[in-house]
Scaffold this active site. Structure first.
Site, PDB file in Angstrom:
ATOM      1  N   ARG A   1       0.822  -1.235   0.000  1.00 59.93           N
ATOM      2  CA  ARG A   1       0.000   0.000   0.000  1.00 59.93           C
ATOM      3  C   ARG A   1       0.845   1.271   0.000  1.00 59.93           C
ATOM      4  NH1 ARG A   1      -3.097  -2.944   3.733  1.00 59.93           N
ATOM      5  NH2 ARG A   1      -4.890  -3.910   2.729  1.00 59.93           N
TER       6      ARG A   1
ATOM      7  N   LYS B   1       2.677  11.722 -10.597  1.00 57.97           N
ATOM      8  CA  LYS B   1       1.828  10.850 -11.432  1.00 57.97           C
ATOM      9  C   LYS B   1       2.611   9.586 -11.758  1.00 57.97           C
ATOM     10  CE  LYS B   1      -1.297  13.936 -13.905  1.00 57.97           C
ATOM     11  NZ  LYS B   1      -1.654  14.504 -15.219  1.00 57.97           N
TER      12      LYS B   1
ATOM     13  N   GLU C   1       9.269  19.288 -24.932  1.00 58.03           N
ATOM     14  CA  GLU C   1       8.535  19.388 -23.655  1.00 58.03           C
ATOM     15  C   GLU C   1       8.941  20.651 -22.892  1.00 58.03           C
ATOM     16  OE1 GLU C   1       6.078  17.480 -22.499  1.00 58.03           O
ATOM     17  OE2 GLU C   1       6.231  15.578 -23.567  1.00 58.03           O
TER      18      GLU C   1
ATOM     19  N   LYS D   1       6.718  23.443 -12.538  1.00 60.40           N
ATOM     20  CA  LYS D   1       5.791  22.299 -12.510  1.00 60.40           C
ATOM     21  C   LYS D   1       5.326  22.038 -11.074  1.00 60.40           C
ATOM     22  CE  LYS D   1       4.564  17.676 -13.581  1.00 60.40           C
ATOM     23  NZ  LYS D   1       4.670  16.437 -14.288  1.00 60.40           N
TER      24      LYS D   1
ATOM     25  N   GLU E   1      -5.272  16.946 -10.086  1.00 62.09           N
ATOM     26  CA  GLU E   1      -5.845  17.400 -11.358  1.00 62.09           C
ATOM     27  C   GLU E   1      -7.368  17.394 -11.315  1.00 62.09           C
ATOM     28  OE1 GLU E   1      -3.552  16.125 -14.761  1.00 62.09           O
ATOM     29  OE2 GLU E   1      -5.290  16.326 -16.033  1.00 62.09           O
TER      30      GLU E   1
ATOM     31  N   ARG F   1      -3.856  21.974 -12.988  1.00 61.15           N
ATOM     32  CA  ARG F   1      -2.808  21.057 -13.443  1.00 61.15           C
ATOM     33  C   ARG F   1      -2.994  20.694 -14.918  1.00 61.15           C
ATOM     34  NH1 ARG F   1       0.054  15.999 -10.230  1.00 61.15           N
ATOM     35  NH2 ARG F   1       1.464  15.495 -11.927  1.00 61.15           N
TER      36      ARG F   1
ATOM     37  N   ASN G   1      -0.961  19.949 -19.914  1.00 63.09           N
ATOM     38  CA  ASN G   1      -1.214  19.120 -21.093  1.00 63.09           C
ATOM     39  C   ASN G   1      -1.277  19.947 -22.374  1.00 63.09           C
ATOM     40  OD1 ASN G   1      -1.298  16.772 -19.610  1.00 63.09           O
ATOM     41  ND2 ASN G   1      -3.482  16.999 -19.150  1.00 63.09           N
TER      42      ASN G   1
ATOM     43  N   HIS H   1      -1.055  18.427 -25.904  1.00 60.64           N
ATOM     44  CA  HIS H   1      -1.243  16.980 -25.774  1.00 60.64           C
ATOM     45  C   HIS H   1      -2.499  16.449 -26.453  1.00 60.64           C
ATOM     46  CE1 HIS H   1       2.180  17.208 -23.197  1.00 60.64           C
ATOM     47  NE2 HIS H   1       2.146  15.912 -22.948  1.00 60.64           N
TER      48      HIS H   1
ATOM     49  N   HIS I   1      -1.575  13.143 -28.443  1.00 62.23           N
ATOM     50  CA  HIS I   1      -2.125  11.808 -28.189  1.00 62.23           C
ATOM     51  C   HIS I   1      -2.784  11.244 -29.440  1.00 62.23           C
ATOM     52  CE1 HIS I   1      -2.170  12.656 -23.604  1.00 62.23           C
ATOM     53  NE2 HIS I   1      -1.060  12.060 -23.977  1.00 62.23           N
TER      54      HIS I   1
ATOM     55  N   HIS J   1       7.077  10.564 -27.858  1.00 64.69           N
ATOM     56  CA  HIS J   1       5.990  11.358 -27.283  1.00 64.69           C
ATOM     57  C   HIS J   1       6.264  12.873 -27.431  1.00 64.69           C
ATOM     58  CE1 HIS J   1       2.880  12.735 -24.633  1.00 64.69           C
ATOM     59  NE2 HIS J   1       3.772  13.286 -23.833  1.00 64.69           N
TER      60      HIS J   1
END
Ligand code: NAD
Ligand code: GLY
Length: 383
Positions: free
Chosen positions: A125, A147, A189, A235, A245, A255, A259, A262, A266, A279
């Site tokens: 956990r 993340k 990025e 960031k 987010e 947040r 993106n 993105h 994507h 990416h």
């Protein structure tokens, strides 16, 4: 060395990001400080490409500081950020008897960091995590903010958890061996993050890009160390105000603004089955589309639009995209709908440093098509 103290809400206290040339040699003492006396063992998670380059140094620094250090290697590539890999890793952690006070060290790019971070979030956990990012993308983005996750066959990052690291150690010297395409991807990025942050950080990013491009500066330099630190600080400042987010938020500090670029990225990655673009390269195209669209719907001025195009060009050559059908890209954007409450939310710009979240209903399809056509055949991105 630059040190950042990052406050988090979901985990008590704070963690440090240590950035500098040769930082890896100090990993052991830094880990000892961050983890306190309860940690006996650490497991270094990496892949064979990265472990061959930096693994022995990493392990030595940790054992010299009194940790028992084992390592476990995953396959190299996005396709290994999978259920199958996490199952194997969790079984390994369990059999190794890694205790609650022990820790995982993620040594590698975003793929290793996301998978190892997810293992740290769910083993017993939750155990502690040290991120040692070795790609530019991971150093300015994925190692910061908590993340973690893996992909499902039909869903990138579809399973995951928020799990903040206890320490991030960023060694600029690791960037020297980075393959050229990975560097371009990471630089794209930096443009993405610079664009939504502030004019100051965007200008710093542009000047580093220009110096790198003209070979007047290298990645292992004080200037670059400052740039990476500024990106991490930006960031972290966004994450600290919106750690999970919140989907209700549509303000310029949510947040979700991280993106930027993105929505298109994507779709491009999915259209090419994640095999054609890195990416960050797809994000490069995503920035061009989002900037052009921002201008076409009357938000972004021409001067800022030109600066953004120039910034992407300075990142280096992007793979050709003129064979991709804009209509097919738009269909894939549509498929994203279910994940954002039935409507795609675009991250656009009012100006550099001022993002705005815009509902797709406010974006005429003919303008999107024109921006896409222009970006996919963009001469500027040929480097
Ligand atoms: P990556 O981890 O696949 O690394 C790119 C390649 O470079 C790999 O082949 C790797 O083995 C190699 N490599 C890594 N470091 C090296 C070094 N120093 N020298 C030589 N080779 C090296 O790719 P990436 O771009 O770092 O990460 C992409 C991943 O990050 C994606 O899965 C994406 O979803 C994730 N991501 C996560 C977040 C987050 O907030 N968690 C943010 C952005 C991206
Ligand atoms: N890379 C986007 C985020 O961490 O939220």
């Amino acid at each position: 060395m630059t040190r950042l103290d990052i406050r988090t809400r979901s985990q008590p206290g704070h963690y440090r990001i240590e950035i500098g040339a040769g930082a890896l040699q100090k990993l052991g003492p830094l880990a000892r400080q961050a983890l306190n006396g309860t940690t006996r063992r650490v497991i270094i998670i990496s892949n064979s490409t990265v472990y061959r380059l930096f693994g022995p140094h990493t392990a030595k620094s940790l054992t010299t500081s009194g940790f028992g250090a084992l390592h476990w290697l995953m396959g190299d590539g996005e396709r290994f950020k999978s259920l199958r890999t996490i199952e194997r890793l969790l079984i390994f952690l369990n059999r190794s008897g890694l205790e609650r006070g022990d820790a995982i060290v993620a040594l590698g790019g975003g793929v290793v960091g996301d998978l190892a971070g997810f293992a740290a979030a769910v083993h017993l956990r939750g155990i502690r995590l040290i991120q040692v990012p070795t790609t530019l993308l991971a150093q300015i983005d994925s190692s910061v903010g908590g993340k973690t996750g893996i992909n499902l066959p039909d869903g990138k990052n579809a399973v995951g958890a928020f799990h903040q690291p206890s320490l991030v150690v960023t060694d600029l010297e690791t960037l020297v061996t980075l393959p050229p395409r990975e560097l371009v991807a990471g630089l794209c990025e930096t443009v993405k993050q610079g664009a939504v942050s502030s004019r100051k950080l965007f200008a710093e990013t542009m000047s580093c890009l220009a110096l790198l491009r003209s070979k007047k500066e290298t990645l292992v330099s004080g200037r670059f160390e400052n740039l990476i630190a500024s990106h991490c600080a930006f960031k972290a400042s966004i994450v600290s105000g919106d750690e999970r987010e919140d989907l209700e938020r549509v303000d310029s500090r949510s947040r979700r603004i991280l993106n930027f670029g993105h929505t298109i990225a994507h779709a491009l990655e999915s259209l090419t089955s994640y095999r054609y673009f890195r990416h960050g390269e797809a994000v490069g195209y995503g920035i061009l589309v989002a900037a052009d669209l921002s201008n076409k719907i009357g938000l972004l001025g021409r001067g800022d639009l030109s600066s953004l195009n120039e910034a992407v060009r300075l990142c280096g050559r992007l793979p050709k995209a003129d064979f991709l059908e804009p209509e097919a890209v738009i269909r894939l954007i549509g498929r994203d709908k279910k994940s954002v409450g039935g409507s795609v939310k675009w991250i656009l710009l009012e100006r550099i440093g001022r993002p705005r979240i815009v509902d797709e209903k406010e974006i005429p399809r003919r303008l999107l098509l024109r921006s896409l056509r222009a970006a996919l055949s963009h001469e500027g991105v040929r480097g």
